[in-house]
Write a protein that holds these residues in place. Structure first.
Motif, PDB file in Angstrom:
ATOM      1  N   TRP A 189       6.770   9.172  -0.376  1.00 28.38           N
ATOM      2  CA  TRP A 189       6.569   9.517  -1.792  1.00 28.38           C
ATOM      3  C   TRP A 189       7.661  10.389  -2.390  1.00 28.38           C
ATOM      4  O   TRP A 189       7.941  10.280  -3.595  1.00 28.38           O
ATOM      5  CB  TRP A 189       5.199  10.151  -2.026  1.00 28.38           C
ATOM      6  N   ALA A 243       3.636   6.792   4.421  1.00 26.40           N
ATOM      7  CA  ALA A 243       3.362   7.199   3.040  1.00 26.40           C
ATOM      8  C   ALA A 243       3.750   8.660   2.839  1.00 26.40           C
ATOM      9  O   ALA A 243       4.276   9.033   1.792  1.00 26.40           O
ATOM     10  CB  ALA A 243       1.891   6.982   2.706  1.00 26.40           C
ATOM     11  N   ILE A 254       2.196   6.377  -6.863  1.00 23.91           N
ATOM     12  CA  ILE A 254       1.142   7.201  -7.478  1.00 23.91           C
ATOM     13  C   ILE A 254       1.380   8.675  -7.163  1.00 23.91           C
ATOM     14  O   ILE A 254       1.452   9.516  -8.069  1.00 23.91           O
ATOM     15  CB  ILE A 254      -0.248   6.746  -6.977  1.00 23.91           C
ATOM     16  N   ILE A 255       1.545   8.979  -5.869  1.00 26.17           N
ATOM     17  CA  ILE A 255       1.733  10.391  -5.506  1.00 26.17           C
ATOM     18  C   ILE A 255       3.054  10.896  -6.074  1.00 26.17           C
ATOM     19  O   ILE A 255       3.115  11.925  -6.754  1.00 26.17           O
ATOM     20  CB  ILE A 255       1.715  10.575  -3.971  1.00 26.17           C
ATOM     21  N   ALA A 303       2.613   1.620  -3.273  1.00 28.47           N
ATOM     22  CA  ALA A 303       1.685   2.046  -4.321  1.00 28.47           C
ATOM     23  C   ALA A 303       1.385   3.533  -4.174  1.00 28.47           C
ATOM     24  O   ALA A 303       1.396   4.282  -5.163  1.00 28.47           O
ATOM     25  CB  ALA A 303       0.402   1.224  -4.252  1.00 28.47           C
ATOM     26  N   SER A 304       1.153   3.959  -2.930  1.00 28.36           N
ATOM     27  CA  SER A 304       0.859   5.382  -2.747  1.00 28.36           C
ATOM     28  C   SER A 304       2.076   6.220  -3.138  1.00 28.36           C
ATOM     29  O   SER A 304       1.943   7.281  -3.745  1.00 28.36           O
ATOM     30  CB  SER A 304       0.456   5.660  -1.300  1.00 28.36           C
ATOM     31  N   GLY A 305       3.262   5.719  -2.796  1.00 24.95           N
ATOM     32  CA  GLY A 305       4.475   6.444  -3.173  1.00 24.95           C
ATOM     33  C   GLY A 305       4.601   6.545  -4.681  1.00 24.95           C
ATOM     34  O   GLY A 305       4.927   7.598  -5.228  1.00 24.95           O
ATOM     35  N   GLY A 310       0.821  -1.212   0.000  1.00 27.27           N
ATOM     36  CA  GLY A 310       0.000   0.000   0.000  1.00 27.27           C
ATOM     37  C   GLY A 310       0.855   1.261   0.000  1.00 27.27           C
ATOM     38  O   GLY A 310       0.610   2.189  -0.780  1.00 27.27           O
ATOM     39  N   VAL A 311       1.865   1.280   0.866  1.00 26.04           N
ATOM     40  CA  VAL A 311       2.707   2.475   0.948  1.00 26.04           C
ATOM     41  C   VAL A 311       3.485   2.663  -0.358  1.00 26.04           C
ATOM     42  O   VAL A 311       3.583   3.773  -0.889  1.00 26.04           O
ATOM     43  CB  VAL A 311       3.678   2.380   2.140  1.00 26.04           C
ATOM     44  N   VAL A 317      -0.246   6.110   6.979  1.00 24.25           N
ATOM     45  CA  VAL A 317      -0.300   7.490   6.490  1.00 24.25           C
ATOM     46  C   VAL A 317       1.043   8.174   6.733  1.00 24.25           C
ATOM     47  O   VAL A 317       1.618   8.795   5.828  1.00 24.25           O
ATOM     48  CB  VAL A 317      -1.437   8.271   7.183  1.00 24.25           C
TER      49      VAL A 317
END
Lengths: 579, 720, 333, 263
Positions: free
Chosen positions: D139, D135, D80-81, D76-78, D73-74, D132
């Motif tokens: 990023w 993440a 994407i962001i 992926a968020s990294g 998850g982290v 959170v």
């Protein structure tokens, strides 16, 4: 390197590998660490270590065996401590140092620890007697409003200045000014008189039969040198100074203090009591929160003794070590569960009572505190009231609570909180969680810090639905426990400070108030027991167990003495070798 | 041209060797000749470097790349041997092999010998090879920037080779570095390209080496500097009697510098002999073809350039016949009978071609020599001097309604363009002054070449016209469809992950059309640049360099722009491919009637492709006029210097110094510090473009006028 | 060069200011009630109000932020709820210990990285072994490493101590001037202190150093390998230099840049490792202090530690940048 | 291929509820009653049991599941962001680039894990807060890499060519720039998984992850520390699980790197 190696080398031949004894229960391979290390690290270094039998004689920890004139004791605090200032300190580990450095007017009587190879635990069965300390005698007025103390002569503070009633008065004033956690103990004091240097008179605004217990408590007012307070007062009443120094009259004085790191106590040559002759001239106090590290250091001789916090497994391993003795320590520590009455499922008294019956206290005690606790049956800490009074001892029966829950139509998701600061609370909560889940609740276990918990009584926002916490009373008077834990949190008073979930039982409160003001001891005891019964039936506070602690010390040590109501505090000045 | 280049080598299975065809007698002959030339002082009669039957095979992925196949060469003391070939001919691998520095991961398969002063650089222990490199060899590589250690002062780097500071100093001076003592404290990035290459040469000369291996040492340099370096090499050969193995793809450079030439094709020697003989009368059809496809300053104008037929040799394929056979215009039936061996023509000429001298003048060879050249249709144009430069009807970057600009119109107008690029932080105030008031006008259908060295601002001007680089001041006006550009590096100008079809189809996104119609247009565009429709689903990296450049051209012209901008589109291509691209551009221009602006550093190419020529120096136009006229009768001293510097004419160093740093252009005429005709006034006044009669025309009046920005211009014309 | 330094320092200061804002914001949203934290559970409302006023909690937020910022410039990080003394006092006690541990960790990491990087880059037979070690070693969580370290080197082999900075048998260790016991011991002429302190450092510092060492070593290795392919190395070889001097004089210096950058970045992870390792080895540093403060919700202490570690990190990274500019003259503009 | 270890781990993590022999939250009662601290391999406890008799193996499996999905998850968020920020900055250039990169640099200039510790400590421990916090500090690394790749690509003339071809800014960014950054970001991410696993385990070890009784590997190891000398498996097994997971990720990441031809 050489020097260090030398020390280690000395102990190595006799080094004891305490992981080795067979534990019937768990069938640990005798060489587990070797196995694990070989498998995981792949270093063949193990071969040299610990390859043969257990039970070698362990480090005579402090290498200073009788003979030399200066002796050093190495002990450890299991928590990074608050300042060792008697008007500020309000926790556990530091009591041993507070008690060694400071003295109050009166004290609890000292009792020897019992060496028990099997560490069977017996909770205290009666209240601890209050005996003179700096006051040689005292009288109480019939209305319970005036206490007159006769002070000892020849007492000097560590800075050499004499102790007298004026000094005591200043200390009472400072406690109120500092206004720390334990300041409430003097809240009812209306004035003090010092008619002569050896007479100290306290006037209360209302009768308070717990007052003498306050004075005997480790958190009670202590004698602090007015000269020190004046010299280092600053703008914080010398709080900063007393963090790393002391100003007491006790047998030990602080010669070095590094907050949270190290304290060094040295025996005070001018101590007033000629019968007390500390054998250890120096006590090094380290801060080692990790109990595993403490165990290792004890094993290697870098610590002399372990004062508290040992796991059951570790205690069992020490039991089979002939060079170390384990001592069972009765305490007033009482793990309990707080119930939030504003949680829908717990809104009725009956459900709360059923919940109490649904807690498998015996399993908790057996699993988590085997041999170190017994199931609680009174709503007060053990021994505060005579056996059989203020009972809270339901027969274990989870079915009623399960029925309540299944009949309940609202949200069944609850939060079960525990105090993060006390490692023992977590497994209790974990175990309880499984029982609640079996009853049909969806439980989330959540840890809270002390500071967050302290906010809940007055600001219940975000409070959990159930809370597990282990506490001990500030003083042994039953009122002290009930007033802090169960009394309705009051916006104008000091009560209810640990009534975390804000449960209010006015009937119990009223009985408790009457009990406190009663001047007749037996009447007071009856009333407080009634208050306890009322609180118990109200169902917001469920005591679980009476917990003890364990001290491990070298087998050659004697003079292990403590005061039951004061946790974690072996009397340092009495420690000495056998004979 | 990245080195090491594994090169070509198609004849893996062939057992032919050249050692037997290179008998000692012939080498003796060459040596005698060389020794004779070198004042008869040839005492060491053995070659300083020689290879015997050298074969190198690289494994690249699953492919086996046959870089060299049985190559035997020899370099005699004091001789400059040029190793000439197109990319992939194996010439760089040979140089590295002699240095004993072939890449080791993965290690190539090597057979034969490569000997320096009697030590085999293939099999000897590393320590021995190192000793030879230290004492007997020097090396100069293509890119002097990357070849010097960026974190070490150049002095330290030379000392490392020379042994002592004094020795290093004298080497740097010998390499022609002014103020050598202070320069020693510089880091490489603080020196100009020419100085860096001189430092490399100084290092190569340390310890009086017998042989210097120079791998494309001038390719990355400007022509004027190239001329200086080539002269330096000749000089050093004379004074120090050092041999050079000079690896180059540029025939003209080889012609300029070499005593002897070895032409390589497909990892083999195609022909070797004295430079003069080989260039005057090439024997091998490949050598002849190479020389013919060369774009020169004196070739015919407005006709298609001759090109080599077919594709470059594929060095992973095993040939059983002459590797040049598929492209050879003189091919005979017997060329298919095995790979031809080197045979001796004269005392010192060798060729690997089975065609006999009688057959040699047969129809095949003639066909490339005098192949009918299709004449370009010159674009119609009219000179209209009455048109005001500020003519208001010229729209700013407007899209003409009909897409095609009328032939009488001016399609590109650049007025007083100025552009600077800040160096480092904006506030430091230092900036590259790329354009300093350049003006240009291009008529519809006209071809204008902008010529200049690095730092002249020619590419910036081109990008300003395209709109990619906004100007600081001045204006650019475009008539008709927005310009398109063909870039120098075709590979980088194509989006690598898009297919050919996508790349071309993107130009049509604004037009509403069916998928089918779009594909048809794409295939049509591919056909127009002589690419097969089959490549439509290929990705750019699957195409050859020439194919990529044609694809880039197809993209540019598939919706014909009013002006096509070409940024050195041929400079990254081999000689033969360059001609193809020039031809293609010429044909498209005449077919589509689009104007063209062609930026190049190569005057010969400029003269060939352009109607009009525009010489830039330090952000200004210094000369402008009809291409042929400027080339035959240059007006500006700088143009003269450029022309004189073109290699292959046997002339050297027409101008000293290097292109100055565009951060601090000299005052006055910016060329004056290098100008042989400079006088005091040159540093004071900045001359404008003038006609021979002294009319100032500021580059705004295209046509047949010959405009020069030099204070001597009018007078010079008068005197001549 | 000077302007480069000035700009780099300016940027670092800007980041620190932003960080203080973040800390202040976090303090506002944190669950902890500072007043109760200070006074304990049984405080009277009057005391609560007085304390809230004393802490300035009744003033506007902006005021509070600026007085917080102003305090920080005087190294006033607020008062620890738990210790009831200024956080700066605690930090002054704990910070040198952490810095000493971190400095040695970084030193060990760089040395190990250099060995791994250079050893793994060569063409010699052992290079494969180096590379084979690096992969699994990069995956050991520091606390696992610490567990094994303690069990093997302390409990079983008894070679290295497993807790604290110095043996209690060492009398009166010096307390200044650097706060680094290994250095202060030398200054004070007590080599036994230096030796004892160094022995205490070894295990925790190695536990912290391992993962960063491998990250840096990997970068160094691939960087060296890339550099060895570069033209100027070919030039150096063509000069006939020995392979060793090619590696050391030409390849290594041009390869340390990326490794230094990585070292700077790794320092951030290292600080997280420091917290865990200080707990494991009872090292009296800010990480240990932080770990004691977290369960108590002592936010001023947590924020103080975060600020101090962050500022150190920012400063060290700025220094690394300047160092790189020294190492590579092309960076200086 | 080695790279397929990633989907394999994910599959195992998904199947944990089926694979785990016991409920990770509930003590197992054996015939002898007490099941607290059973050594590995006894009474059917593969990796032993803990203080209150829960199956360590099941807890470790669930811990792997939590760690794995948290890391994914982290990351992926990294991606994407960070990818979005890097793309916008790199493709826009100029002021937008400066501003975005200043922000990114400010994040990068701080010790991410330490800030994450502080953030979680302020917000209160929960897995979500931890994710959170991590993440938030994770990023910028990706933004830097993507931006670097995009800037390098933007220097290529194919972008100029596309602009001259009249391609819109959006299409330029998504079709002509972004695909070129994908290999870099995928390779970086796959090599980053192990780092992240270890970092998050460290936070969890400090008590800054999902609170008890959630089976989190770092927290389990921290809880087990007090029993290290007597019942080692409670602390060591979760640590070994992180080690194994990180090792597998690194091997797989190396596979991805080779697959995409990066060094």
């Amino acid at each position: 390197m050489r020097k260090y190696g030398g020390i280690i080398q000395k102990n190595r031949g006799t080094s004891h590998c305490f992981g080795e004894q067979n534990r019937a229960k768990s069938h640990v391979p005798s060489n587990w660490r070797s196995v694990a290390s070989f498998a995981l690290v792949g270093i063949a270094l193990m071969a040299s270590a610990c390859s043969n039998g257990s039970g070698g004689s362990s480090g005579n920890s402090s290498a200073t065996i009788p003979g030399s004139t200066s002796h050093t004791l190495n002990i450890a605090f299991t928590e990074d401590t608050q300042p060792l200032d008697p008007d500020v300190y309000y926790a556990g580990s530091g009591n041993i140092a507070i008690q060694a450095m400071y003295e109050g007017l009166v004290q609890y009587v000292k009792q020897p620890l019992t060496y028990t190879k099997d560490a069977t635990f017996t909770p205290p069965s009666s209240r601890t007697q209050i005996i003179p300390d700096l006051a040689s005698s005292w009288t109480t007025s019939p209305d319970g409003l005036t206490y007159t103390f006769t002070l000892r002569t020849g007492v000097t503070f560590h800075d050499g200045t004499p102790f007298n009633s004026e000094a005591m008065k200043e200390d009472f004033t400072r406690r109120t000014e500092v206004n720390g956690g334990p300041a409430y103990m003097l809240a009812d004091v209306s004035s003090v008189d010092t008619p002569d240097p050896q007479t100290f008179v306290v006037h209360l605004s209302k009768a308070n039969n717990a007052f003498m217990d306050y004075l005997a408590s480790t958190y009670g007012p202590k004698a602090i040198s007015p000269a020190v307070l004046n010299a280092h007062g600053g703008n914080d009443f010398a709080q900063k100074y007393l963090t790393t120094h002391d100003g007491g009259t006790g047998p030990y004085m602080m010669t070095k203090g590094v907050s949270g790191q190290e304290y060094v106590l040295s025996s005070y040559s001018g101590y007033w009591d000629p019968t007390v002759k500390p054998w250890y001239s120096t006590v090094n106090i380290h801060i080692i929160p990790d109990i595993g590290t403490q165990q290792l250091e004890l094993e290697k001789g870098q610590l002399s003794m372990i004062l508290n916090g040992l796991t059951t497994q570790a205690i069992q391993s020490f039991n089979s070590n002939s060079s170390l003795h384990t001592y069972s320590v009765p305490t007033l520590v009482t793990p309990a569960v707080w119930v939030n009455p504003s949680t829908p499922v717990f809104s009725s008294k009956k459900v709360r009572q059923d919940f109490d019956a649904a807690i498998d206290k015996k399993t908790i005690v057996d699993d988590i505190f085997p041999g170190r606790a017994v199931v609680a049956n009174q709503i007060f800490p053990s021994g505060e009231l005579p056996a059989g009074s203020a009972m809270q001892d339901p027969t274990y029966d989870p079915s009623k609570f399960a029925k309540d829950v299944s009949a309940f139509s609202g949200s069944k998701a609850i939060i079960l909180g525990y105090d993060q600061a006390d490692p023992a609370d977590l497994p209790v909560a974990d175990l309880m969680q499984t029982e609640l889940a079996a009853a049909g609740l969806q439980v989330t276990v959540k840890g809270y810090t002390d500071t967050v918990l302290y906010g809940f009584p007055t600001n219940p926002k975000g409070a959990p639905d159930l809370l597990v916490d282990s506490n001990w009373p500030d003083a042994q008077a039953p009122d002290t426990w009930a007033r802090i834990v169960m009394y309705t949190p009051s916006p104008t008073g000091v009560a209810g400070g640990l009534n975390y979930l804000g449960c209010s039982d006015p009937a119990g409160d009223s009985l408790l108030d009457q009990a406190l003001a009663a001047t007749d001891p037996s009447q007071a005891q009856t009333l407080v027991a009634q208050a306890g019964e009322e609180y118990a039936s109200y169902g917001c506070w469920d005591v679980i167990a009476y917990r003890g602690d364990t001290v491990v010390a070298p087998s050659w040590m004697s003079g292990l003495v403590h005061q039951v109501p004061i946790p974690d505090a072996v009397v340092l000045a009495d420690l000495k070798p056998v004979g | 041209m990245a080195a090491p280049d594994p090169g070509i080598g198609t004849l893996a299975g062939n057992e032919m060797t050249m050692s037997e065809t290179s008998p000692p007698e012939s080498r003796q002959g060459i040596r005698d000749q060389v020794d004779g030339r070198l004042h008869g002082s040839g005492s060491g009669l053995d070659a300083v470097a020689s290879t015997e039957d050298l074969s190198i095979t690289f494994a690249r992925g699953r492919q086996r790349i046959h870089a060299l196949q049985g190559v035997s060469i020899a370099v005699q003391p004091g001789e400059i041997v040029a190793l000439v070939g197109e990319s992939g001919s194996g010439k760089s691998a040979l140089g590295l092999c002699l240095l004993g520095l072939l890449p080791t991961r993965p290690a190539p398969e090597v057979a034969g010998t490569a000997t320096i002063c009697g030590v085999d650089m293939l099999t000897s222990p590393e320590s021995e090879k190192r000793a030879i490199r230290r004492s007997r060899l020097g090396a100069v590589f293509q890119d002097p920037m990357t070849s010097l250690n960026p974190t070490m002062r150049v002095g330290a780097q030379v000392i490392e080779a020379a042994g002592s500071e004094d020795e290093a100093l004298s080497l740097l001076e010998a390499a022609g570095i002014p103020h050598a003592r202070t320069r020693m404290r510089s880091y490489p990035h603080e020196l100009s390209g020419g100085l860096r290459q001189r430092v490399m040469i100084a290092m190569a000369l340390a310890g009086e080496p017998s042989l210097v291996i120079a791998d494309e040492p001038t390719t990355a340099l400007d022509v004027t500097v190239q001329a200086q370096i080539l002269e330096l090499i000749r000089e050093l050969r004379e004074t120090k009697r050092t041999s050079f193995l000079f690896v180059t793809h540029d025939l003209a450079v080889a012609q300029q510098v070499a005593d002897r030439v070895v032409v390589m094709y497909g990892g083999r020697v195609a022909e070797s002999g004295p430079a003069g003989a080989v260039f005057d009368s090439p024997y091998h059809p490949y050598s002849a073809g190479l020389l013919d496809t060369r774009i020169t300053l004196d070739g015919p104008l407005a006709v298609e350039l001759p090109t080599l037929a077919g594709d470059p040799v594929d060095n992973s394929v095993v040939f059983s016949s002459c590797p040049y056979l598929p492209r050879c215009p003189s091919a005979q039936a017997r060329c298919e009978d095995g790979v031809p061996e080197l045979r001796q023509l004269d005392a010192d000429r060798w060729v690997a071609c089975p065609i006999s001298a009688d057959e040699y003048s047969g129809p095949g060879l003639v066909s490339i020599r005098s192949k009918a050249r299709r004449a370009f249709q010159p674009a119609p144009r009219t000179l209209d001097l009455t048109e005001s430069p500020d003519s208001p009807e010229i729209q700013l970057r407007g899209e003409a309604s009909d897409g095609k600009a009328s032939s009488h119109q001016v399609v590109v107008t650049v007025n007083d363009a100025e552009k600077s690029f800040p160096l480092g932080r904006r506030d430091s105030g230092r900036a590259v002054l790329a354009l300093r008031g350049a003006s240009l006008r291009v008529m519809a259908g006209e071809s204008v070449a902008i010529v200049g060295e690095s730092g002249s601002g020619k590419t910036t001007l081109l990008r300003a016209i395209s709109g990619l680089t906004p100007l600081d001041s001045g204006s650019v006006q475009i008539e008709g469809r927005s310009p398109q550009m063909v870039f120098q590096d075709a590979g980088s100008s194509l989006t690598p992950w898009m297919t050919v079809g996508d790349i071309l189809g993107e130009r049509l996104r604004k037009e509403r059309m069916s998928r089918h119609a779009r594909r048809a247009r794409v295939i049509e565009a591919l056909r127009s640049v002589e690419l097969s429709a089959g490549v439509v689903d290929a990705k750019p990296h699957q195409l050859s360099g020439g194919q990529r450049q044609r694809l880039a051209i197809a993209r540019a012209v598939m919706v014909p722009p009013s002006v096509l901008l070409c940024d050195e589109p041929t400079s990254a291509l081999d000689v033969s491919m360059a001609s193809t691209v020039v031809n293609l551009l010429g044909r498209l221009r005449s077919d589509l009637g689009i104007a063209m602006v062609f930026v190049t550093h190569d005057l010969a190419v400029a003269r060939t492709v352009a109607d009009r020529l525009c010489v830039m120096y330090l952000g200004r136009v210094v000369e402008e006029g009809p291409a042929d006229l400027v080339c035959s009768n240059p007006g500006h001293p700088y143009s003269i210097a450029l022309l004189e510097s073109v290699p292959g004419r046997g002339r050297f160093s027409p101008v000293s110094g290097e292109p100055p740093n565009p951060v601090n252009p000299p005052a006055g005429c910016s060329f004056h510090p290098r100008c042989p005709q400079a006088e005091a006034a040159c540093s004071a006044t900045s001359p404008c473009l003038k006609t021979g009669q002294g009319e100032e025309m500021s580059g705004l009046h295209p046509g047949d006028h010959h405009l020069v920005a030099c204070i001597h211009w009018g007078g010079r014309l008068g005197s001549s | 060069m000077t302007s480069f330094v000035v700009k780099r320092v300016g940027a670092a200061l800007g980041i620190v200011v932003v960080l203080t804002f973040v800390m202040f914001f976090l303090q506002r949203i944190s669950h902890t009630d500072p007043v109760h934290a200070m006074l304990g559970a049984g405080a009277s409302p009057a005391a609560v109000r007085a304390e809230a006023h004393r802490l300035g909690l009744d003033r506007p937020l902006v005021d509070q932020y600026f007085s917080y910022l102003k305090g920080l410039t005087h190294l006033d990080f607020g008062t620890s709820y738990r210790l009831r003394e200024p956080v700066s006092t605690a930090l002054a006690t704990y910070f040198p210990a952490t810095m000493e541990l971190t400095a040695y960790s970084l030193l060990f990491a760089l040395v190990i990285a250099l060995i791994l990087g250079v050893g793994g880059a060569g063409k010699w037979k052992g290079a494969g072994v180096f590379r084979a070690i690096m992969l699994p070693a990069a995956c050991i969580p520091p606390f696992l490493l610490a567990m094994f370290g303690k069990i093997v080197f302390y409990e079983h082999l008894n070679l290295l101590p497993a807790a604290g900075r110095i043996s209690s048998s060492v009398a009166n260790p010096p307390t200044g001037p650097t706060g680094f016991l290994t250095i202060d011991g030398l200054i004070a002429g007590k080599p036994n202190v230096t030796i004892d302190a160094f022995i205490h450092l070894l295990l925790p510092a190695l536990c912290i150093a391992l993962i960063p060492a491998i990250s840096i070593g990997r970068i160094l290795r691939s960087s060296i390998e890339q550099t060895m392919q570069m033209d100027h190395v070919r030039t150096a070889r063509a000069k006939g230099l020995k392979e060793r001097s090619v590696l050391l004089k030409h390849a290594l210096r041009n390869s340390v840049g990326p490794a230094l950058s990585m070292a700077g970045l790794q320092l951030g992870l290292m600080f997280a490792g420091v917290v865990v390792i200080e707990i494991m080895f009872n090292w009296p540093g800010v990480g240990w202090f932080l770990a004691q403060s977290i369960p108590q919700g002592d936010f001023p202490a947590i924020a103080g530690v975060t600020l101090v570690l962050s500022i150190t990190y920012v400063a060290i990274n700025a220094a690394v940048d300047v160092l790189q500019a020294v190492a590579d003259p092309r960076i200086r503009v | 291929m080695v790279a397929s270890v990633f989907p394999a781990i994910t599959l195992v993590a998904l199947l944990v509820p089926i694979l785990a022999p016991d409920n990770p939250l509930i003590p197992v009662t054996t015939s002898s009653g007490m099941s607290s601290f059973v050594a590995p391999g006894h009474h059917g406890f593969l990796l032993g049991s803990d203080l209150i008799g829960r199956d360590v193996f099941s807890r470790v499996l669930y811990g792997i599941r939590t760690s794995w999905f948290s890391a994914i998850g982290v990351i992926a968020s990294g991606m994407i962001i960070g990818g979005a920020v890097g793309l916008v900055a790199g493709a826009s250039g100029g002021l937008v680039d400066s501003i975005l990169m200043r922000i990114t640099d400010a994040f990068l200039a701080l010790p991410g894990p330490v800030i994450a510790i502080c953030v979680v400590a302020a917000m209160g421990p929960s897995l979500f807060h931890t994710l959170v916090a991590v993440a938030v500090v994770w990023w910028p690394f990706y933004a830097r890499i993507v931006r670097g790749e995009i800037r390098a690509l933007a220097g290529r003339t194919h972008v100029d060519a596309a602009r001259l071809a009249g391609v819109s800014r959006f299409r330029l960014a998504t079709r002509h720039l972004l695909p070129g950054a994908v290999p870099a970001i995928v390779v970086t991410a796959s090599l980053d998984v192990a780092n992240l696993l270890i970092t998050m385990a460290g936070l969890s070890f400090l008590g800054l992850g999902a609170p008890e009784p959630a089976p989190e590997l770092g927290a389990m190891a921290a809880q087990g520390m007090q029993f290290l000398l007597t019942d080692w498996w409670v602390a060591v097994m979760p640590g070994m699980a992180i080690f194994a997971l990180a090792l597998l990720s690194n091997i797989a990441g190396d596979g991805v790197r080779k697959l995409w031809g990066r060094s």
